[in-house]
Design a protein around this motif. Structure first.
Motif, PDB file in Angstrom:
ATOM      1  N   GLY A  32       6.149 -34.807  30.694  1.00 44.43           N
ATOM      2  CA  GLY A  32       5.604 -36.114  30.341  1.00 44.43           C
ATOM      3  C   GLY A  32       4.165 -36.277  30.781  1.00 44.43           C
ATOM      4  O   GLY A  32       3.318 -36.789  30.031  1.00 44.43           O
ATOM      5  N   LEU A  33       3.865 -35.838  31.985  1.00 41.95           N
ATOM      6  CA  LEU A  33       2.489 -35.932  32.480  1.00 41.95           C
ATOM      7  C   LEU A  33       1.549 -35.026  31.700  1.00 41.95           C
ATOM      8  O   LEU A  33       0.410 -35.396  31.412  1.00 41.95           O
ATOM      9  N   THR A  36       0.897 -36.811  28.428  1.00 43.46           N
ATOM     10  CA  THR A  36      -0.025 -37.920  28.654  1.00 43.46           C
ATOM     11  C   THR A  36      -1.448 -37.406  28.809  1.00 43.46           C
ATOM     12  O   THR A  36      -2.375 -37.939  28.203  1.00 43.46           O
ATOM     13  N   ALA A  40      -4.492 -38.215  26.187  1.00 45.98           N
ATOM     14  CA  ALA A  40      -5.685 -38.886  26.706  1.00 45.98           C
ATOM     15  C   ALA A  40      -6.928 -38.037  26.459  1.00 45.98           C
ATOM     16  O   ALA A  40      -7.978 -38.553  26.046  1.00 45.98           O
ATOM     17  N   GLN A  67       4.738 -50.525  25.775  1.00 46.33           N
ATOM     18  CA  GLN A  67       5.009 -49.548  26.832  1.00 46.33           C
ATOM     19  C   GLN A  67       5.912 -50.142  27.910  1.00 46.33           C
ATOM     20  O   GLN A  67       6.893 -49.512  28.320  1.00 46.33           O
ATOM     21  N   TYR A  93       6.761 -43.053  25.390  1.00 48.71           N
ATOM     22  CA  TYR A  93       6.146 -43.635  26.584  1.00 48.71           C
ATOM     23  C   TYR A  93       4.994 -42.763  27.079  1.00 48.71           C
ATOM     24  O   TYR A  93       3.907 -43.264  27.383  1.00 48.71           O
ATOM     25  N   ALA A  94       5.206 -41.458  27.150  1.00 47.88           N
ATOM     26  CA  ALA A  94       4.149 -40.548  27.605  1.00 47.88           C
ATOM     27  C   ALA A  94       2.966 -40.584  26.641  1.00 47.88           C
ATOM     28  O   ALA A  94       1.804 -40.569  27.064  1.00 47.88           O
ATOM     29  N   PHE A  95       3.250 -40.644  25.338  1.00 49.77           N
ATOM     30  CA  PHE A  95       2.195 -40.716  24.329  1.00 49.77           C
ATOM     31  C   PHE A  95       1.380 -41.996  24.497  1.00 49.77           C
ATOM     32  O   PHE A  95       0.149 -41.968  24.504  1.00 49.77           O
ATOM     33  N   ASN A  97       1.080 -43.826  27.151  1.00 51.99           N
ATOM     34  CA  ASN A  97       0.291 -43.692  28.381  1.00 51.99           C
ATOM     35  C   ASN A  97      -1.009 -42.958  28.100  1.00 51.99           C
ATOM     36  O   ASN A  97      -2.070 -43.351  28.578  1.00 51.99           O
ATOM     37  N   GLY A  98      -0.918 -41.866  27.350  1.00 46.00           N
ATOM     38  CA  GLY A  98      -2.119 -41.096  27.018  1.00 46.00           C
ATOM     39  C   GLY A  98      -3.115 -41.907  26.225  1.00 46.00           C
ATOM     40  O   GLY A  98      -4.325 -41.863  26.489  1.00 46.00           O
ATOM     41  N   SER A 102      -6.658 -43.124  27.898  1.00 43.37           N
ATOM     42  CA  SER A 102      -7.848 -42.474  27.347  1.00 43.37           C
ATOM     43  C   SER A 102      -9.096 -43.312  27.573  1.00 43.37           C
ATOM     44  O   SER A 102     -10.197 -42.770  27.658  1.00 43.37           O
ATOM     45  N   PHE A 117      -4.665 -35.261  35.710  1.00 41.80           N
ATOM     46  CA  PHE A 117      -3.403 -35.266  34.970  1.00 41.80           C
ATOM     47  C   PHE A 117      -2.688 -33.932  35.099  1.00 41.80           C
ATOM     48  O   PHE A 117      -1.491 -33.881  35.365  1.00 41.80           O
TER      49      PHE A 117
END
Length: 150
Positions: A32-33, A36, A40, A67, A93-95, A97-98, A102, A117
């Motif tokens: 996930g990170l 993200t 970003a 989110q 959710y990860a998308f 966040n990115g 950004s 990240f």
């Protein structure tokens, strides 16, 4: 170490199961990170995309609410939804966040943020690999992580 070997070494089924679960959690967090961070970076590397996002503050607010809604919805329904739905929700959710993170690229250098990240994703991946390969209990990492956060 096979499950039989772990049980022979005095570990209960619950302890073996918990170790496996925590290793899996750290693995998913690293994915996930990384997602993200990549999203970003991609947004920041495409000035028209990030400028369009910044020019539409209502959209940023809507994405932030979506989110937060995802977190609340997934948390509330996690025991009733399927694995695919949960995975899709986590990926979304990860998308998001990115996309939202950004905009940080407007204030800091891209190298600084991307490295943050990916270092964080690498930390989760390392913890997952450590827990998986040593079959050690990673639950104490939560309290250590909280101390680092504070």
């Amino acid at each position: 170490m096979e499950n039989r070997e772990a049980w022979a070494a005095g570990l209960s089924r619950a302890e073996v199961s918990e170790r496996s679960f925590l290793s899996s959690v750290y693995f998913w967090m690293s994915l996930g990170l990384a997602m993200t961070g990549f999203v970003a970076w991609w947004m920041a590397a495409n000035p028209p995309a990030i400028l369009w996002l910044v020019a539409h503050p209502v959209l940023v607010l809507i994405l932030a609410v979506v989110q937060i809604g995802l977190v609340i919805g997934l948390s509330a329904a996690i025991m009733r939804i399927g694995t695919g739905t949960a995975t899709f929700g986590f990926g979304l959710y990860a998308f998001l966040n990115g996309v939202l993170f950004s905009t940080i690229f407007l204030a800091y250098t891209g190298v600084s943020i991307a490295s943050t990240f990916f270092i964080t994703a690498g930390t989760f991946a390392s913890a997952s690999l450590y827990g998986y390969s040593t079959k050690r209990n990673l639950s104490s990492l939560g309290s250590i992580g909280l101390m680092f956060l504070i």
